[in-house]
Design an enzyme around this catalytic site. Structure first.
Site, PDB file in Angstrom:
ATOM      1  N   ARG A 115      -1.421 -30.181  -2.780  1.00 12.14           N
ATOM      2  CA  ARG A 115      -2.713 -29.528  -2.407  1.00 12.14           C
ATOM      3  C   ARG A 115      -3.723 -30.278  -1.661  1.00 12.14           C
ATOM      4  O   ARG A 115      -4.835 -30.281  -1.651  1.00 12.14           O
ATOM      5  CB  ARG A 115      -3.199 -28.533  -3.318  1.00 12.14           C
ATOM      6  CG  ARG A 115      -2.525 -27.539  -3.969  1.00 12.14           C
ATOM      7  CD  ARG A 115      -1.852 -26.415  -2.953  1.00 12.14           C
ATOM      8  NE  ARG A 115      -0.825 -25.742  -3.778  1.00 12.14           N
ATOM      9  CZ  ARG A 115       0.466 -26.128  -3.574  1.00 12.14           C
ATOM     10  NH1 ARG A 115       1.082 -27.125  -3.164  1.00 12.14           N
ATOM     11  NH2 ARG A 115       1.290 -25.324  -4.341  1.00 12.14           N
ATOM     12  N   SER A 126      -5.339 -19.163  -4.915  1.00 12.15           N
ATOM     13  CA  SER A 126      -5.227 -19.670  -6.224  1.00 12.15           C
ATOM     14  C   SER A 126      -6.972 -20.571  -6.173  1.00 12.15           C
ATOM     15  O   SER A 126      -7.296 -21.159  -5.064  1.00 12.15           O
ATOM     16  CB  SER A 126      -4.456 -21.069  -6.409  1.00 12.15           C
ATOM     17  OG  SER A 126      -3.269 -20.615  -6.848  1.00 12.15           O
ATOM     18  N   GLU A 164      -9.272 -25.532  -5.689  1.00 14.97           N
ATOM     19  CA  GLU A 164      -8.212 -25.754  -4.892  1.00 14.97           C
ATOM     20  C   GLU A 164      -8.791 -25.161  -3.485  1.00 14.97           C
ATOM     21  O   GLU A 164      -8.588 -25.493  -2.340  1.00 14.97           O
ATOM     22  CB  GLU A 164      -7.040 -24.790  -4.974  1.00 14.97           C
ATOM     23  CG  GLU A 164      -6.001 -24.815  -4.066  1.00 14.97           C
ATOM     24  CD  GLU A 164      -4.603 -24.401  -4.481  1.00 14.97           C
ATOM     25  OE1 GLU A 164      -4.328 -24.656  -5.613  1.00 14.97           O
ATOM     26  OE2 GLU A 164      -3.807 -23.744  -3.801  1.00 14.97           O
TER      27      GLU A 164
END
Ligand SMILES: Cc1cc2nc3c(=O)[nH]c(=O)nc-3n(C[C@H](O)[C@H](O)[C@H](O)COP(=O)(O)OP(=O)(O)OC[C@H]3O[C@@H](n4cnc5c(N)ncnc54)[C@H](O)[C@@H]3O)c2cc1C
Length: 292
Positions: free
Chosen positions: A155, A204, A275
């Site tokens: 990520r 998320s 995130e």
């Protein structure tokens, strides 16, 4: 004035200082030069599926790609996509061209540009495995970058905030259409089982920490499923999602994030790293890992 609440999947956020929908590389370069000339930061919004923007608004030149900057074509085993092309359209083009490798993105409601910036992934695969090269543009000009130069990891990409992804070449492989269809159906069904796919969320909230428990399970064990602040609720289905239950504000979402991090630190000694991308001056306080 264009509001971020209309450009993000969570449906919160205030107005953009400036907004444009560039359709070509020339229009994009022009917008980047204007932003630099006006001293404004640039913020490309894809489908806004991993963005939380300040309720007061965003002092940036916000861009959403259209036209050539969102088109997709298959060339042999390469899918050439504009940064604004959605994963859904890319997957459709790939499938009809008999090209596999992008199936993992079937439940990621974003664009290819957002996928590269976030190195989005699921089911053990991510964009780093399929990006051949990406055309990165800034006010200084445009240049192709290899995956190593993009510095993709979990990520994360090494792209600077003022660098945007205008075009991406994805390296795929020959695969029967029926096989791709079956894999996608299976992955989508799995997703519906475990995540709130029919609610307004930004995906998320936190990255999975380096811990035996994922962020969702950790927050569930903190008793946070269903926890509500204002119009924002920690998803009763998966605790690493925040749902807009009606009139949520970004401040409500941020307050839930703060509470979730505080509890995870208290109970597990882990400082969860976000995130979701915060924009417009939103911040989470620094937390030190707790002594166990
Ligand atoms: C229901 C749901 C499920 C999700 N599941 C997953 C999942 O399984 N795996 C996963 O990784 N993510 C998941 N996400 C999060 C999100 O979909 C991904 O991060 C996605 O890649 C974001 O793409 P986007 O185009 O919407 O980017 P945005 O959310 O609009 O933007 C995210 C970041 O990318 C930047 N960006 C966007 N376009 C460009 C561009 N062209 N050039 C440069 N920077 C750009 C933005 O400026 C911002 O910093 C999920 C989200 C939702 C709502």
């Amino acid at each position: 004035m264009t509001s971020l609440s209309r450009l993000t999947t969570i449906g919160t956020g205030g107005p953009a200082a400036r907004f444009a929908r560039p359709r070509t590389l020339e229009e994009l370069e022009q917008a980047l030069r204007e932003a630099a000339g006006e001293g404004l930061e640039v913020f490309v919004v894809g489908l806004g599926s991993n963005v939380l923007a300040a309720d007061e608004g965003v002092a940036a030149f916000v861009l959403r790609f259209e036209g050539e900057l969102a088109d997709v074509r298959a060339e042999s085993e390469t899918l050439v996509a504009g940064g604004g092309a959605t994963n859904a359209v890319c997957l459709h083009r790939a499938r009809t061209a008999g090209l596999g490798g992008l199936e993992f993105a079937c439940a990621i409601p974003g664009t290819v540009g957002g996928g590269v910036r976030m190195n989005a992934g699921a089911y053990g695969r991510d964009f780093s495995l399929i990006v051949g090269r990406a055309l990165v543009v800034s006010a200084e000009g445009a240049a192709w970058r290899t995956p190593a130069e993009l510095d993709l990891s979990y990520r994360h990409s090494g792209l600077h905030p003022d660098e945007v992804v205008a075009r991406v070449e994805l390296g795929l492989e020959s695969r029967p259409e029926a096989e791709i269809k079956a894999t996608v159906a299976e992955l989508v069904a799995q997703r519906k089982e475990t995540q709130p796919t029919n609610k307004r969320t930004f995906g998320s909230v936190f990255k999975n920490p380096d811990h035996e428990l994922g962020a969702g399970r950790m927050l569930e064990l903190c008793g946070l499923k269903g926890h509500r602040i204002g119009g924002a609720v920690i998803s009763p289905k998966h605790a690493n999602f925040i749902e807009n239950a009606g009139q949520a504000t970004s401040a409500d979402c941020l307050a839930l994030m703060r509470e979730a991090r505080r509890r995870a630190r208290e109970q597990f000694g882990v400082v969860l790293e976000r995130e979701v991308v915060l924009v417009g001056g939103l911040e989470l306080p620094d937390l030190e890992p707790a002594q166990q």
